[in-house]
Design a protein around this motif. Sequence first.
Motif, PDB file in Angstrom:
ATOM      1  N   PHE A 114       8.427  18.618  -0.103  1.00 19.73           N
ATOM      2  CA  PHE A 114       9.287  19.239  -1.386  1.00 19.73           C
ATOM      3  C   PHE A 114       8.432  20.746  -1.499  1.00 19.73           C
ATOM      4  CE2 PHE A 114       9.404  20.355  -5.866  1.00 19.73           C
ATOM      5  CZ  PHE A 114      10.818  20.279  -5.953  1.00 19.73           C
ATOM      6  N   LEU A 115       7.326  20.945  -1.333  1.00 17.46           N
ATOM      7  CA  LEU A 115       6.920  22.338  -1.853  1.00 17.46           C
ATOM      8  C   LEU A 115       7.288  23.449  -0.630  1.00 17.46           C
ATOM      9  CD1 LEU A 115       3.262  21.810  -3.349  1.00 17.46           C
ATOM     10  CD2 LEU A 115       5.505  22.413  -4.636  1.00 17.46           C
ATOM     11  N   ARG A 116       7.204  22.753   0.521  1.00 18.62           N
ATOM     12  CA  ARG A 116       7.552  23.933   1.473  1.00 18.62           C
ATOM     13  C   ARG A 116       9.212  24.124   1.473  1.00 18.62           C
ATOM     14  NH1 ARG A 116       4.430  21.124   6.554  1.00 18.62           N
ATOM     15  NH2 ARG A 116       2.344  22.114   6.123  1.00 18.62           N
ATOM     16  N   GLN A 117       9.973  23.062   1.358  1.00 21.48           N
ATOM     17  CA  GLN A 117      11.268  23.268   1.037  1.00 21.48           C
ATOM     18  C   GLN A 117      11.751  24.175   0.073  1.00 21.48           C
ATOM     19  OE1 GLN A 117      14.180  19.637   0.907  1.00 21.48           O
ATOM     20  NE2 GLN A 117      12.909  18.748   2.723  1.00 21.48           N
ATOM     21  N   THR A 118      11.121  24.114  -1.346  1.00 19.75           N
ATOM     22  CA  THR A 118      11.183  24.819  -2.404  1.00 19.75           C
ATOM     23  C   THR A 118      10.890  26.335  -1.785  1.00 19.75           C
ATOM     24  OG1 THR A 118      10.706  23.291  -3.931  1.00 19.75           O
ATOM     25  CG2 THR A 118      10.635  25.034  -4.853  1.00 19.75           C
ATOM     26  N   LEU A 119       9.807  26.524  -1.379  1.00 21.43           N
ATOM     27  CA  LEU A 119       9.345  27.975  -0.951  1.00 21.43           C
ATOM     28  C   LEU A 119      10.202  28.648   0.182  1.00 21.43           C
ATOM     29  CD1 LEU A 119       5.572  27.338  -1.015  1.00 21.43           C
ATOM     30  CD2 LEU A 119       6.982  28.532  -2.691  1.00 21.43           C
ATOM     31  N   GLN A 120      11.065  27.848   0.966  1.00 17.87           N
ATOM     32  CA  GLN A 120      11.735  28.218   1.962  1.00 17.87           C
ATOM     33  C   GLN A 120      13.316  28.416   1.463  1.00 17.87           C
ATOM     34  OE1 GLN A 120      11.182  25.733   5.216  1.00 17.87           O
ATOM     35  NE2 GLN A 120       8.937  26.582   5.543  1.00 17.87           N
ATOM     36  N   TRP A 121      13.577  28.081   0.415  1.00 16.14           N
ATOM     37  CA  TRP A 121      15.072  28.163   0.005  1.00 16.14           C
ATOM     38  C   TRP A 121      15.386  29.691  -0.320  1.00 16.14           C
ATOM     39  CZ3 TRP A 121      19.024  25.469   0.240  1.00 16.14           C
ATOM     40  CH2 TRP A 121      20.165  25.687  -0.539  1.00 16.14           C
TER      41      TRP A 121
ATOM     42  N   SER B 188      18.060  17.907  -8.717  1.00 10.94           N
ATOM     43  CA  SER B 188      18.912  17.582  -7.588  1.00 10.94           C
ATOM     44  C   SER B 188      19.805  18.529  -7.292  1.00 10.94           C
ATOM     45  CB  SER B 188      19.527  16.118  -7.786  1.00 10.94           C
ATOM     46  OG  SER B 188      20.437  16.373  -8.795  1.00 10.94           O
ATOM     47  N   ASN B 189      20.166  19.544  -8.166  1.00  5.29           N
ATOM     48  CA  ASN B 189      21.100  20.559  -7.715  1.00  5.29           C
ATOM     49  C   ASN B 189      20.743  21.839  -7.746  1.00  5.29           C
ATOM     50  OD1 ASN B 189      23.829  19.246  -7.926  1.00  5.29           O
ATOM     51  ND2 ASN B 189      23.064  18.564  -9.898  1.00  5.29           N
ATOM     52  N   CYS B 190      19.221  21.990  -7.623  1.00  3.80           N
ATOM     53  CA  CYS B 190      18.654  23.231  -7.245  1.00  3.80           C
ATOM     54  C   CYS B 190      17.712  23.096  -5.661  1.00  3.80           C
ATOM     55  CB  CYS B 190      17.689  23.416  -8.341  1.00  3.80           C
ATOM     56  SG  CYS B 190      18.347  24.175  -9.750  1.00  3.80           S
ATOM     57  N   PHE B 191      17.642  24.119  -5.304  1.00  5.58           N
ATOM     58  CA  PHE B 191      16.784  23.960  -4.017  1.00  5.58           C
ATOM     59  C   PHE B 191      17.560  23.464  -2.679  1.00  5.58           C
ATOM     60  CE2 PHE B 191      13.764  24.734  -7.340  1.00  5.58           C
ATOM     61  CZ  PHE B 191      13.393  26.018  -7.226  1.00  5.58           C
TER      62      PHE B 191
ATOM     63  N   PHE C  74      17.690  31.178  -2.243  1.00  5.55           N
ATOM     64  CA  PHE C  74      18.073  31.540  -3.388  1.00  5.55           C
ATOM     65  C   PHE C  74      19.718  31.883  -3.369  1.00  5.55           C
ATOM     66  CE2 PHE C  74      13.873  33.005  -3.278  1.00  5.55           C
ATOM     67  CZ  PHE C  74      13.145  31.859  -3.778  1.00  5.55           C
ATOM     68  N   PHE C  75      20.549  31.121  -3.043  1.00  6.02           N
ATOM     69  CA  PHE C  75      22.079  31.162  -2.821  1.00  6.02           C
ATOM     70  C   PHE C  75      22.604  31.712  -3.987  1.00  6.02           C
ATOM     71  CE2 PHE C  75      21.367  29.033   1.351  1.00  6.02           C
ATOM     72  CZ  PHE C  75      21.624  30.355   2.118  1.00  6.02           C
ATOM     73  N   GLY C  76      23.541  32.393  -4.153  1.00  5.15           N
ATOM     74  CA  GLY C  76      24.661  32.495  -5.548  1.00  5.15           C
ATOM     75  C   GLY C  76      23.979  33.418  -6.521  1.00  5.15           C
ATOM     76  N   ASP C  77      25.049  33.774  -7.554  1.00  9.76           N
ATOM     77  CA  ASP C  77      24.972  34.683  -8.411  1.00  9.76           C
ATOM     78  C   ASP C  77      24.270  33.961  -9.608  1.00  9.76           C
ATOM     79  OD1 ASP C  77      25.500  36.211 -10.792  1.00  9.76           O
ATOM     80  OD2 ASP C  77      27.336  37.216  -9.918  1.00  9.76           O
ATOM     81  N   PRO C  78      23.326  34.683  -9.961  1.00  5.34           N
ATOM     82  CA  PRO C  78      22.873  33.885 -11.502  1.00  5.34           C
ATOM     83  C   PRO C  78      23.708  33.671 -12.453  1.00  5.34           C
ATOM     84  CG  PRO C  78      21.438  35.716 -10.756  1.00  5.34           C
ATOM     85  CD  PRO C  78      22.836  35.771  -9.947  1.00  5.34           C
TER      86      PRO C  78
ATOM     87  N   ASP D 257      18.387  32.549 -10.358  1.00  2.00           N
ATOM     88  CA  ASP D 257      17.210  33.465 -10.876  1.00  2.00           C
ATOM     89  C   ASP D 257      15.908  32.496 -11.142  1.00  2.00           C
ATOM     90  OD1 ASP D 257      18.982  31.959 -12.725  1.00  2.00           O
ATOM     91  OD2 ASP D 257      18.845  33.617 -14.134  1.00  2.00           O
ATOM     92  N   VAL D 258      16.615  31.341 -11.587  1.00  2.00           N
ATOM     93  CA  VAL D 258      15.221  30.303 -12.119  1.00  2.00           C
ATOM     94  C   VAL D 258      14.572  29.815 -10.729  1.00  2.00           C
ATOM     95  CG1 VAL D 258      14.594  27.933 -12.901  1.00  2.00           C
ATOM     96  CG2 VAL D 258      16.699  29.485 -13.790  1.00  2.00           C
ATOM     97  N   GLU D 259      15.236  29.346  -9.783  1.00  2.00           N
ATOM     98  CA  GLU D 259      14.810  28.900  -8.048  1.00  2.00           C
ATOM     99  C   GLU D 259      13.726  30.227  -7.819  1.00  2.00           C
ATOM    100  OE1 GLU D 259      18.329  26.509  -6.558  1.00  2.00           O
ATOM    101  OE2 GLU D 259      18.343  28.445  -6.099  1.00  2.00           O
ATOM    102  N   ARG D 260      14.263  31.585  -7.957  1.00  2.58           N
ATOM    103  CA  ARG D 260      13.185  32.586  -7.578  1.00  2.58           C
ATOM    104  C   ARG D 260      12.170  32.629  -8.520  1.00  2.58           C
ATOM    105  NH1 ARG D 260      16.917  35.855  -7.319  1.00  2.58           N
ATOM    106  NH2 ARG D 260      17.167  35.876  -4.899  1.00  2.58           N
ATOM    107  N   ALA D 261      12.131  32.489  -9.593  1.00 10.47           N
ATOM    108  CA  ALA D 261      11.036  32.464 -10.512  1.00 10.47           C
ATOM    109  C   ALA D 261      10.125  31.336 -10.367  1.00 10.47           C
ATOM    110  CB  ALA D 261      11.411  32.809 -11.737  1.00 10.47           C
ATOM    111  N   VAL D 262      10.582  30.292 -10.050  1.00  9.75           N
ATOM    112  CA  VAL D 262       9.786  28.997  -9.907  1.00  9.75           C
ATOM    113  C   VAL D 262       9.125  29.195  -8.553  1.00  9.75           C
ATOM    114  CG1 VAL D 262       9.701  26.562  -9.363  1.00  9.75           C
ATOM    115  CG2 VAL D 262      11.042  27.604 -11.351  1.00  9.75           C
TER     116      VAL D 262
END
Length: 179
Positions: free
Chosen positions: A88-95, A60-63, A97-101, A107-112
Amino acid sequence: MIPPAIIRRLCNPKLEASAFTPTKFDTSDDKAWFGNALLSFLAKDCPPSAFSNRFYCRLSNCFGHIAHYNKHQFYQDFFLDDSSKIEFLRQTLQWPFFGDPNFTYSDVERAVSARIKHSGLLEIYEARFKTQAEIEERAQFARLKAKFHPTPDNKPQSNPATDAAPPPLKQGELFDLAP
């Protein structure tokens, strides 16, 4: 059911903690756990039993998923049917990746996101949704065709209660029935 090849692309190899930067509050092991939990959850076709409190709190705090009220609402919005899973998948793929790891899970969002994209999972759900919609539309078409264009083969079921009723009166007939 998710094809085995898609499951393998999602889950293998496991995300390694060494690939992630720890934050002030979470270790790189925590980040790897979350990434692997999300990929496993998706590979299992999003079962409610795998939607634990720990998993929900992190997801709930990612993507960008910060606007949901609780675990049950979140699950209902994104994982009950193929249409919501596609969203859900579309939102996840379009996110983006804001912020510093060092401070976020970017970094996890990008890998997933890369795993999901590489696996072809979105395309599987879209094809499954399209197939199911076509089946439902063809069944509805057959019902409507039988109702409005009956033939001896597809004559609609008769209802004895309505078949025995007299035809409705016309306006002129109302006065003809007076004694």
